[in-house]
Design a protein around this motif. Structure first.
Motif, PDB file in Angstrom:
ATOM      1  N   ASP A   1      -6.035  54.401 -88.405  1.00 40.28           N
ATOM      2  CA  ASP A   1      -6.254  53.525 -87.245  1.00 40.28           C
ATOM      3  C   ASP A   1      -4.971  53.491 -86.441  1.00 40.28           C
ATOM      4  O   ASP A   1      -3.881  53.479 -87.010  1.00 40.28           O
ATOM      5  N   ASP A   2      -5.084  53.458 -85.116  1.00 43.09           N
ATOM      6  CA  ASP A   2      -3.848  53.459 -84.326  1.00 43.09           C
ATOM      7  C   ASP A   2      -3.201  52.079 -84.250  1.00 43.09           C
ATOM      8  O   ASP A   2      -2.049  51.962 -83.852  1.00 43.09           O
ATOM      9  N   SER A   3      -3.928  51.046 -84.629  1.00 41.31           N
ATOM     10  CA  SER A   3      -3.363  49.702 -84.545  1.00 41.31           C
ATOM     11  C   SER A   3      -2.766  49.279 -85.885  1.00 41.31           C
ATOM     12  O   SER A   3      -3.423  49.341 -86.919  1.00 41.31           O
TER      13      SER A   3
ATOM     14  N   ASP B   1     -11.001  54.705 -87.597  1.00 40.95           N
ATOM     15  CA  ASP B   1     -11.291  54.018 -86.347  1.00 40.95           C
ATOM     16  C   ASP B   1     -11.947  55.012 -85.387  1.00 40.95           C
ATOM     17  O   ASP B   1     -11.754  56.214 -85.506  1.00 40.95           O
TER      18      ASP B   1
ATOM     19  N   GLU C   1       1.980  43.479 -81.314  1.00 36.41           N
ATOM     20  CA  GLU C   1       1.157  44.546 -80.760  1.00 36.41           C
ATOM     21  C   GLU C   1       0.529  44.143 -79.441  1.00 36.41           C
ATOM     22  O   GLU C   1       0.459  44.942 -78.502  1.00 36.41           O
TER      23      GLU C   1
ATOM     24  N   GLN D   1       1.010  45.248 -74.993  1.00 31.00           N
ATOM     25  CA  GLN D   1      -0.041  45.756 -74.112  1.00 31.00           C
ATOM     26  C   GLN D   1       0.034  45.155 -72.714  1.00 31.00           C
ATOM     27  O   GLN D   1      -0.445  45.768 -71.754  1.00 31.00           O
TER      28      GLN D   1
ATOM     29  N   ARG E   1      -9.368  50.706 -72.115  1.00 31.17           N
ATOM     30  CA  ARG E   1      -8.894  50.938 -73.486  1.00 31.17           C
ATOM     31  C   ARG E   1      -7.896  49.875 -73.922  1.00 31.17           C
ATOM     32  O   ARG E   1      -7.914  49.439 -75.063  1.00 31.17           O
TER      33      ARG E   1
ATOM     34  N   THR F   1      -8.341  47.376 -77.034  1.00 27.16           N
ATOM     35  CA  THR F   1      -7.364  47.231 -78.119  1.00 27.16           C
ATOM     36  C   THR F   1      -7.046  45.765 -78.351  1.00 27.16           C
ATOM     37  O   THR F   1      -7.021  45.302 -79.500  1.00 27.16           O
TER      38      THR F   1
ATOM     39  N   ASN G   1      -7.819  43.694 -81.797  1.00 27.76           N
ATOM     40  CA  ASN G   1      -6.786  43.003 -82.575  1.00 27.76           C
ATOM     41  C   ASN G   1      -7.107  41.532 -82.732  1.00 27.76           C
ATOM     42  O   ASN G   1      -6.946  40.966 -83.820  1.00 27.76           O
TER      43      ASN G   1
END
Lengths: 144, 307
Positions: A19-21, A65, B186, B190, B216, B220, B224
């Motif tokens: 997963d990139d997160s 993902d 994170e 963004q 995108r 994201t 999260n």
């Protein structure tokens, strides 16, 4: 836990989290750590890194993902089919609509199962999501 | 007299709540027209503190606190002229502080009386901070501990309002410092990207790639937030995604009104994150630097979906 009480590594299910997160990787790792028979052998930030790491880490199942830079879930599946067909892929989707075209595509490309990402907060669904993920991993390894 | 363990359901440290309460009372005293939310939070803090003091047999402190509580309630209910209440509050401060200091000497004896919430997560940290605490008790004879506008148990109410269920944690799902910290890092990364993209879209409204990239980014953020169940952020971001989608399908055209609305949305997301950061700092006992700012995320979301 003392070494002699730990389950032998050979009987544990080896899982690679893709997963990139960072949050997603951590959260999924947390969920999987609750099961003594699941061993998180590594993580990767995209499909490319995952493919590179598989020969070294030898997971039996990967959680993947859908949306990632460099190589996304769909492309990863296509490569997995060719290079590592014995490794099961559990696709974790954050899409809200349950049966979108991409998800059907994933299933057609050989994903073991497509499911929603587990939630970590405490509401009615959290334990259910976590258990479902673990159950799917066990099923994929044949030890349901 | 034996001081038994003080267990408080949210696990605040006694000194911390004292500092918080003093902070609120200072803020109230300094304003001509104290913000009603601050008064309510102060009232909450007083009630919390009274429970602790009562359990620890600090009866004099309880008495002083009850007087403060009555005054604050009068302020909330607007039973009496504000000026009277403020004067009264001022007169109660010193006796309260005095009582607390004196009764603190009795607590000083045993670190058991102070429950450190973070020690449940990290046993080593618990011991260190309990040790640090006994020092600060003796130093606090003259100075009232200073704290910038901190937040209290009223966070729980705010959490319900801003949509994060049980975000203070429960027995089965304790508050997760690590995941929250990762989320904040994170997500805050963004925001500059999102803003940059929005401004670029304003200059190039036909560029489909920019729109896709922005989508995108929102996706994201929503993903999260989903891990931590931050309902407000999820709901708002989802509304923003749908808004962007309507442009992707070319159902409508992008104008400066659209980009301004998106910027407003990102601003709201930033505030919601800042609020979360505030709670995180509070619960991890690091210095609280900002106030919780209420965000009308539902109203804003409707503006995205309605268009």
């Amino acid at each position: 836990m003392p070494k002699y009480l730990e389950k032998e590594e050979s009987t544990m299910i080896r899982v690679l989290i893709v997963d990139d997160s960072l949050l997603a990787r951590k959260a999924i790792e947390r969920v999987l750590q609750t099961d003594k028979e699941i061993d998180v052998v590594g993580t990767a930030v995209n499909g490319r890194e995952a493919l590179d790491k598989i020969s070294e880490l030898k997971p039996s199942v990967i959680t993947c993902d859908m949306e990632m830079p460099v190589m996304d879930g769909v492309q990863t599946l296509m490569h997995m089919r060719k290079e590592f067909p014995h490794v099961k892929v559990i696709v974790l989707s954050s899409l809200t609509q349950p049966d979108s075209i991409k998800e059907r595509l994933c299933r057609n490309l050989g994903a073991f199962v497509v499911m929603a990402k587990p939630k970590m907060h405490s509401d009615m669904n959290a334990a259910g999501d976590a258990n479902e993920l673990i159950r799917n991993i066990r099923r994929s390894a044949g030890t349901a | 007299m034996e001081i038994t363990n003080i267990r408080n359901r949210t696990g605040f440290r006694n000194q911390r709540i004292h500092a918080i309460l003093e902070g609120f009372l200072d803020k109230i005293e300094r304003s001509l027209r104290p913000h009603p939310e601050v008064v309510e939070m102060a009232s909450y803090a007083v009630d919390r503190f009274m429970e602790i003091a009562y359990e620890a047999d600090a009866l004099d402190t309880c008495l002083q606190l009850s007087r403060i509580s009555v005054t604050l309630n009068d302020m909330v209910m607007e039973q009496r002229p504000l000026a009277d209440c403020l004067l009264e509050l001022q007169s109660f401060r010193q006796p309260f502080h005095q009582a607390w200091i004196e009764e603190c000497d009795r607590f000083d004896a045993s670190a058991d009386t102070i429950v450190d919430y973070s020690s449940r997560m990290n046993p080593q940290a618990g011991e260190a901070s309990a040790a640090g605490l006994t020092d600060s008790v003796s130093q606090n004879d003259s100075a009232v501990p200073q704290s910038s506008f901190p937040v209290t148990d009223a966070i729980a109410e705010d959490s319900a309002a801003s949509g994060s269920f049980d975000y203070l944690g429960t027995e089965e799902h304790p508050f997760d410092e690590e995941l929250t910290a990762i989320f904040l890092t994170e997500t805050e990364e963004q925001f500059p990207t999102a803003e940059r993209l929005i401004l670029e879209i304003e200059n190039q409204p036909e560029n489909a790639n920019l729109l896709h990239e922005l989508f995108r980014v929102m996706h994201t953020i929503k993903g999260n937030a989903g891990f931590l169940g931050l309902r407000a952020i999820i709901h708002l971001t989802h509304a923003m995604e749908q808004y962007l989608d309507s442009f992707r399908n070319q159902e409508s055209e992008i104008t400066t009104i659209s980009t301004n609305l998106m910027l407003e949305g990102v601003d709201a997301q930033k505030t919601l994150c800042a609020n979360l950061c505030c709670r995180y700092n509070f619960l991890t006992n690091t210095r609280v630097t900002e106030a919780i700012e209420p965000v009308d995320w539902e109203g804003l979301s409707n503006r995205f979906i309605g268009t």
